[in-house]
Motif scaffolding. Sequence first.
Motif, PDB file in Angstrom:
ATOM      1  N   ASP A 222       0.831  -1.214   0.000  1.00  0.00           N
ATOM      2  CA  ASP A 222       0.000   0.000   0.000  1.00  0.00           C
ATOM      3  C   ASP A 222       0.863   1.260   0.000  1.00  0.00           C
ATOM      4  O   ASP A 222       0.571   2.230  -0.703  1.00  0.00           O
ATOM      5  N   THR A 223       1.946   1.239   0.779  1.00  0.00           N
ATOM      6  CA  THR A 223       2.837   2.395   0.860  1.00  0.00           C
ATOM      7  C   THR A 223       3.551   2.627  -0.471  1.00  0.00           C
ATOM      8  O   THR A 223       3.646   3.771  -0.935  1.00  0.00           O
ATOM      9  N   LEU A 224       4.047   1.561  -1.089  1.00  0.00           N
ATOM     10  CA  LEU A 224       4.703   1.693  -2.391  1.00  0.00           C
ATOM     11  C   LEU A 224       3.742   2.274  -3.438  1.00  0.00           C
ATOM     12  O   LEU A 224       4.109   3.156  -4.210  1.00  0.00           O
ATOM     13  N   GLU A 225       2.507   1.792  -3.421  1.00  0.00           N
ATOM     14  CA  GLU A 225       1.518   2.284  -4.383  1.00  0.00           C
ATOM     15  C   GLU A 225       1.164   3.743  -4.113  1.00  0.00           C
ATOM     16  O   GLU A 225       1.012   4.538  -5.041  1.00  0.00           O
ATOM     17  N   ALA A 226       1.039   4.108  -2.827  1.00  0.00           N
ATOM     18  CA  ALA A 226       0.719   5.500  -2.476  1.00  0.00           C
ATOM     19  C   ALA A 226       1.849   6.436  -2.894  1.00  0.00           C
ATOM     20  O   ALA A 226       1.604   7.511  -3.456  1.00  0.00           O
ATOM     21  N   LEU A 227       3.093   6.040  -2.630  1.00  0.00           N
ATOM     22  CA  LEU A 227       4.236   6.862  -3.039  1.00  0.00           C
ATOM     23  C   LEU A 227       4.280   7.028  -4.552  1.00  0.00           C
ATOM     24  O   LEU A 227       4.487   8.127  -5.058  1.00  0.00           O
TER      25      LEU A 227
ATOM     26  N   ARG B 243       5.460  12.013 -10.449  1.00  0.00           N
ATOM     27  CA  ARG B 243       5.091  12.429 -11.807  1.00  0.00           C
ATOM     28  C   ARG B 243       5.794  11.535 -12.818  1.00  0.00           C
ATOM     29  O   ARG B 243       6.686  11.977 -13.548  1.00  0.00           O
ATOM     30  N   MET B 244       5.391  10.292 -12.804  1.00  0.00           N
ATOM     31  CA  MET B 244       5.929   9.311 -13.762  1.00  0.00           C
ATOM     32  C   MET B 244       4.962   8.156 -13.848  1.00  0.00           C
ATOM     33  O   MET B 244       3.976   8.103 -13.109  1.00  0.00           O
ATOM     34  N   ASP B 245       5.234   7.241 -14.747  1.00  0.00           N
ATOM     35  CA  ASP B 245       4.404   6.057 -14.904  1.00  0.00           C
ATOM     36  C   ASP B 245       4.278   5.334 -13.561  1.00  0.00           C
ATOM     37  O   ASP B 245       5.264   5.144 -12.848  1.00  0.00           O
TER      38      ASP B 245
ATOM     39  N   GLN C  48       8.626   0.546  -9.121  1.00  0.00           N
ATOM     40  CA  GLN C  48       9.920  -0.110  -9.326  1.00  0.00           C
ATOM     41  C   GLN C  48      11.071   0.753  -8.828  1.00  0.00           C
ATOM     42  O   GLN C  48      11.979   0.260  -8.156  1.00  0.00           O
ATOM     43  N   ASP C  49      11.022   2.062  -9.137  1.00  0.00           N
ATOM     44  CA  ASP C  49      12.097   2.969  -8.716  1.00  0.00           C
ATOM     45  C   ASP C  49      12.159   3.081  -7.198  1.00  0.00           C
ATOM     46  O   ASP C  49      13.249   3.065  -6.603  1.00  0.00           O
ATOM     47  N   VAL C  50      11.015   3.231  -6.552  1.00  0.00           N
ATOM     48  CA  VAL C  50      10.990   3.354  -5.084  1.00  0.00           C
ATOM     49  C   VAL C  50      11.504   2.039  -4.465  1.00  0.00           C
ATOM     50  O   VAL C  50      12.300   2.066  -3.518  1.00  0.00           O
ATOM     51  N   SER C  51      11.076   0.911  -5.017  1.00  0.00           N
ATOM     52  CA  SER C  51      11.519  -0.385  -4.492  1.00  0.00           C
ATOM     53  C   SER C  51      13.033  -0.532  -4.600  1.00  0.00           C
ATOM     54  O   SER C  51      13.683  -0.986  -3.647  1.00  0.00           O
ATOM     55  N   GLU C  52      13.575  -0.155  -5.750  1.00  0.00           N
ATOM     56  CA  GLU C  52      15.031  -0.252  -5.927  1.00  0.00           C
ATOM     57  C   GLU C  52      15.761   0.693  -4.976  1.00  0.00           C
ATOM     58  O   GLU C  52      16.801   0.346  -4.419  1.00  0.00           O
ATOM     59  N   ALA C  53      15.206   1.883  -4.787  1.00  0.00           N
ATOM     60  CA  ALA C  53      15.842   2.858  -3.886  1.00  0.00           C
ATOM     61  C   ALA C  53      15.890   2.335  -2.447  1.00  0.00           C
ATOM     62  O   ALA C  53      16.891   2.469  -1.758  1.00  0.00           O
ATOM     63  N   VAL C  54      14.797   1.726  -2.021  1.00  0.00           N
ATOM     64  CA  VAL C  54      14.758   1.177  -0.663  1.00  0.00           C
ATOM     65  C   VAL C  54      15.744   0.010  -0.553  1.00  0.00           C
ATOM     66  O   VAL C  54      16.474  -0.115   0.398  1.00  0.00           O
TER      67      VAL C  54
END
Length: 197
Positions: A173-178, A183-185, A191-197
Amino acid sequence: AKKKIDDLKDKKVKTKIDVDDSGVGKASEGLKKVGQSMATVSKNTLAAAAAYKIFNATVKQVKEAVSQVKELNDTMTTVAMTMQDITGGEMSSMKSQILDMSNELSSYVDTVAQAVEIYANANESVSTIMQKSQPTVLLSTAAKMSASDSADTIQGILSQFKLADNQAMHVVDTLEALSSEMRMDFSKGIQDVSEAV
């Protein structure tokens, strides 16, 4: 259907027009017949083309169904091997739950089956496997990731932040909310947030 289309493509329409001193009426009647013949050919061609398209769509659906049944059976075989104490009733229940979850989450059966396979081991019950599979399938669908990548992402974040396994849905839920605030797909954002974490 294809043969009908090919036959109609090569069909020629012959007409005979008799013209005498007042042959305009006969000529227009002959042209009318030509028009009707062409309309019939056109209608038959369209009908054959539609039938051919429907046939192809049906074949594709049957192939997908067969593929998903095979994937589900492969998963159940893997589950039986990794969870040797599982009963026939539990196997049947798990199979039903996989099908129900794929319908509920509007996901492919093979995506749910892959998630179940990831979590199936001797230390798990059918209900905990299904609970862990749901957030994995949701993340997989939202981020357009494989079930394996989704499971790795969830497990990595749970471990990184020392969260309990029951927090997996919160992570998704948090990944989807972020991602929805970026302002991107949407999928790329997850995917970007997951990789960053």
